[in-house]
Write a protein that holds these residues in place. Structure first.
Motif, mmCIF file in Angstrom:
data_model
loop_
_atom_site.group_PDB
_atom_site.id
_atom_site.type_symbol
_atom_site.label_atom_id
_atom_site.label_comp_id
_atom_site.label_asym_id
_atom_site.label_seq_id
_atom_site.Cartn_x
_atom_site.Cartn_y
_atom_site.Cartn_z
ATOM 1 N N LEU A 279 36.024 19.929 -5.600
ATOM 2 C CA LEU A 279 36.982 20.502 -5.070
ATOM 3 C C LEU A 279 36.796 20.714 -3.689
ATOM 4 O O LEU A 279 35.930 21.403 -3.366
ATOM 5 N N LEU A 280 37.418 20.119 -2.897
ATOM 6 C CA LEU A 280 37.306 20.112 -1.273
ATOM 7 C C LEU A 280 38.511 20.873 -0.710
ATOM 8 O O LEU A 280 39.532 21.028 -1.305
ATOM 9 N N GLU A 281 38.311 21.729 0.324
ATOM 10 C CA GLU A 281 39.093 22.146 1.050
ATOM 11 C C GLU A 281 39.336 22.031 2.779
ATOM 12 O O GLU A 281 38.295 21.184 3.052
ATOM 13 N N ALA A 282 40.360 22.416 3.546
ATOM 14 C CA ALA A 282 40.428 22.280 4.667
ATOM 15 C C ALA A 282 40.434 23.592 5.484
ATOM 16 O O ALA A 282 41.067 24.695 4.866
ATOM 17 N N ASP A 283 39.783 23.615 6.596
ATOM 18 C CA ASP A 283 40.171 24.737 7.596
ATOM 19 C C ASP A 283 41.328 25.033 7.715
ATOM 20 O O ASP A 283 42.231 24.048 8.182
#
Lengths: 611, 245
Positions: A279-283
């Motif tokens: 699970l990746l996320e972005a600023d």
């Protein structure tokens, strides 16, 4: 230049039912077919015991550098009561960020895994151990194992920072309703292995994501001076509320599995083998959303926001027959959001029946031409008096100019021929639309060249203060006339009152003459005035003309006592003197009669009192 | 002699004052027309308003409505056109503009009673003069021959009956003029129809700009109004009446 660097390779991988994929409508399956389809799907393992894992990614960072504590459970996301905060050594700060769940194949069956990300940052070097902790899953405690993060000031190169998504927007200042593009990117790893991202979602409030505008591609983008293959997910966002808008994104890495069509450009290497679902996320990125200046909104605004222009409207024919439908086509040019333009509602125009517009679809632009959208209105002339189609108000908001732009569809001249075969029903419709000439106007009027009809106030006359007073004037006039007439009629019925009044007035005149004669010593005048006064004061009693009365007539008015007494004697003397003056040859001495002035006045007063 | 001179001077001053007002009004009117034609609608609206403060005129109101419409104040524009039609119902432009505005904004006009409908046939002030004139003409024709001992002729009777008929027929339009003074137009966006005359009242509906309302009564800063979507309270500032008090 090497040819293989410029090869445009486009692969369309129909790996899943992507939203942009042209969907053919399959025939509805029968219940048996549905059961077969369900049976053909891999089984979902929900009986396996719930396990939990926890790991920092990357496990080795510099002070202040971001790492992610990824806690994964073999359960659905809603069943996990993940803590907002996890106890950790003081220099290490953990803050919960995103979460999601994915289906992963495990031993011939599918299993649901939920991942909860915690942003981790340590301010100083050290080895920080997050002790094991318990989380309630499906109502039962599950132990999350301990994990550790090592923070070092100096790290061996190459050091790869935390892997995360990045969000790029086509604009940072937009208006409410103005659609803008967003791309979510995932750069390849240091080994140039690029991965797809599944279940990608844009997080935030106050906007709508256009799922139909999703495009996926893998391109080589320049990052830190070198070309890096990057997975790019593009879509369109439309803000629906004003104010700062925080956007972020999240998704699971999916290896070489792509959902929907994808365009590959240049040389790329896609990681093989089973995917790792991380699970990746972005600023977050902040967009400033401004409200529309609705106070300057023009008529016909249906929510179209963008730079648009329109072609002159086209009619299928300009020579019409009453009752014959005709199509009016309007073409709007613009670069984006053409599919979001709602055609304006047609106005109610006398002599015309207009049906709401239907969309004619989007036509791609050729060369430098912009794509265009078309509306088609169906109009039916109801009267041969129509000489042009009605204008249809339409406007859009141009965010580049920051103002509303008038795109009103102008009238198109037509010649309408009356149809002798028009039905009664159509005739009734025409009659109902037969309104005044003023209302036949299909647009605003021209300026008045003169001020025209003037008035002191808009307040109606009957509400002004002076108006009742003006209305009272005729009332007073008629009342005066009525009183005058009533009085006149009364005197006509009672003439004695008039005579007495006239006698009193004449008596006052005679008395004044009498006084004058007495003062001047004019005996003859005195006698004449006295006789005159006696006649005047006696006349109303008969009634008779005063000059016709003689001495006996005057004596008759006196009471018997007066007649025989001094007053009667005085009256006789005066009449005798007057007769002598008038008829005797030699007038006698009458000067002593002047001394009778007081007696005369008493007699006259007594007689006046009897009037 | 002195008294007469004073009267003459006063009359001249009054006439000069009226002439000055008209001249100033026409100057502002021409300024407004020039600004409008140059595309400066806001300035044009200001000039027309100044002209109206000097001289209330139907043409000026029509132009004010056009300038307001172009400036985006659709509610105020409709009020100005209604006032123009109130002063001069024979001018088709004001009615045409109102029709266009209502079609554009998709607003239905308020249903007028038959009395109100008939009152729109003539300028509002005409009906009052017709009523007053016909009444007193009928009264005079009936009474004056008797007062002045003039033999009553047939035409006296005919004319009196005609005047009495006109008087009776002009009463409903007068009532219509009176009730039309309570008709207003919503000028503020997002106007709510409230259940009670308070700021925190429950909203029972919303009214769009240009929508017609009929004032039934008032309380504090609110009017109790009848609209096509029901009855309720609206703020005084959110509505403008055709005939301001």
């Amino acid at each position: 230049m090497r040819a293989n660097h410029f090869i445009l390779l486009t692969l369309v991988l129909a790996a899943g039912p992507g939203p942009a994929a042209p969907a053919q409508t399959p025939p509805n399956p029968t219940p048996d077919q549905l059961i077969q389809i369900m049976r053909s799907q891999p089984a979902v393992d929900v009986a396996a015991p719930v396990t939990a894992t926890a790991a920092f990614d990357p496990p080795l960072v510099r002070p202040g550098e971001k790492s992610i504590l990824r806690v994964t459970f073999g359960a659905t996301e809603v069943s996990v009561s993940a803590p907002e905060k996890i106890s950790a050594p003081a220099p290490l700060k953990l803050q919960r960020s995103v979460s999601g769940q994915s289906m992963q194949p495990t031993g011939g069956a599918m299993r649901i895994f939920s991942t909860f990300n915690y942003d981790a940052r340590a301010t100083r070097p050290g080895l920080f151990v997050v002790p094991e902790f318990r989380v309630e899953v499906y109502g039962k405690p599950v132990v999350v194992p301990a994990t550790q993060l090592e923070v070092k000031a100096a790290l061996p190169e190459p050091h790869e920072p935390v892997r995360q998504l990045s969000v790029e927007t086509s604009a940072t200042n937009v208006f409410v309703g103005e659609t803008f593009n967003v791309s979510v990117r995932l750069a390849a790893t240091s080994a140039n292995g690029v991965e797809g991202v599944s279940q990608l979602q844009i997080n935030g409030d106050g906007f709508i994501v256009d799922k139909n505008a999703v495009r996926q591609s893998i391109q080589s983008l320049e990052t830190n001076g070198r070309k890096v293959p990057t997975f790019i997910y593009e879509t369109s966002l439309t803000p629906i509320s004003a104010g700062p808008l925080a956007l972020s994104a999240q998704g699971f890495t999916a290896g070489m599995q792509f959902s929907g069509p994808i365009t590959l450009t240049g040389q790329v290497s896609i990681s093989g083998g089973p995917p790792k679902y991380l699970l990746l996320e972005a600023d977050p990125v902040t967009i400033n959303v401004q409200p529309l200046p609705t106070e300057k909104e023009l008529p016909g605004f249906t929510g179209a926001i963008g730079s648009y222009s329109s072609d002159p409207p086209m009619l299928t024919t300009n020579r019409l027959t009453v009752g014959e439908p005709v199509t009016l086509t309007v073409i709007i040019h613009g670069q984006k959001n053409l599919n979001r333009i709602n055609p304006p509602l047609p106005p109610r125009a006398p002599g015309w029946q207009i049906f709401p517009a239907v969309r004619g679809g989007i036509i791609a632009g050729v060369g430098t031409n912009h794509p265009n959208a078309s509306f088609k209105y169906t109009l039916i002339p109801l009267s041969a008096a129509a000489h042009a189609t009605p204008a249809i108000p339409f406007s859009c908001f141009d965010p580049e100019q920051g103002r509303f732009v008038d795109l009103t569809i102008p009238p198109v001249p037509v010649t309408v021929i009356a149809d002798s075969t028009i039905t009664n029903a159509e005739g009734e419709v025409m009659q109902s639309d037969n309104i005044s000439g003023a209302e036949k106007a299909t647009g605003l009027s021209r300026l008045a060249k003169t001020p025209g009809h003037t008035a002191g106030s808009l307040v109606p006359l009957q509400l002004r203060a002076w108006f009742p007073l003006v209305q009272l004037l005729p009332v007073f006039g008629f009342c005066g006339l009525w009183f005058w007439d009533r009085r006149r009629r009364f005197f006509e019925q009672h003439p004695d009152i008039v005579r007495r009044r006239q006698a009193r007035r004449a008596l006052r005149r005679a008395l004044r003459s009498l006084e004058q004669s007495a003062i001047t010593g004019d005996t003859a005048g005195f006698i004449c005035s006295t006789i005159n006064a006696l006649q005047i004061v006696s006349a109303p009693h008969y009634p008779a003309e005063p000059r016709a009365l003689v001495c006996s007539d005057v004596l008759e008015i006196l009471s018997p006592t007066e007649r025989k007494g001094k007053p009667g004697e005085t009256v006789r003397r005066f009449f005798a003197a007057a007769d002598a003056a008038a008829f005797a040859s030699g007038a006698g001495t009458t000067s002593e009669l002047l001394a009778e002035k007081s007696a005369v006045k008493e007699i006259l007063a007594a007689l006046e009192a009897r009037l | 002699m002195n008294f007469q001179l004073t009267n003459y001077l006063a009359l001249i001053l009054v006439l000069l004052g009226v002439h000055d007002c008209r001249a100033a009004g026409e100057v502002h009117f021409r300024e407004g027309v020039a600004a409008y034609e140059a595309g400066w609608y806001e300035l044009a609206a200001q000039a027309f308003r100044r002209s109206l403060s000097e001289q209330m005129a139907a043409g000026t109101l029509l132009n004010l409505g056009l300038a307001d419409w172009r400036s985006g104040r659709t509610g105020e524009a409709m009020v100005a056109w209604e006032q123009s039609a109130w002063l001069n119902p024979f001018n088709p432009d004001a009615r045409g503009n109102l029709y266009y505005a209502r079609e554009t904004l998709q607003i239905n006009p308020l249903d007028l009673t038959w009395c109100e409908q008939s009152s729109t046939w003539l300028p509002a002030g005409c009906w009052t003069w017709i009523t007053g004139g016909s009444l007193w003409l009928a009264v005079a024709l009936v009474t004056l021959p008797g007062f002045f001992r003039v033999r009553k002729r047939a035409w006296h009777q005919t004319l009196a009956a005609l005047a009495a008929g006109i008087f009776l027929l002009s009463l409903p339009p007068n009532l219509g003029v009176f009730t039309r003074t309570g008709i207003g137009i919503i000028t503020e966006k997002g106007t709510s129809l409230r259940l009670t005359p308070t700021a925190s009242a429950e909203t029972v509906g919303s009214l769009s700009v240009g929508e017609c309302i009929r004032r039934l009564r008032s309380r504090g800063d609110y009017y109790f109004v009848h609209t096509q979507s029901g009855n309720g309270w609206v703020g005084r500032r959110q509505v403008k009446f055709i005939c301001p008090k």
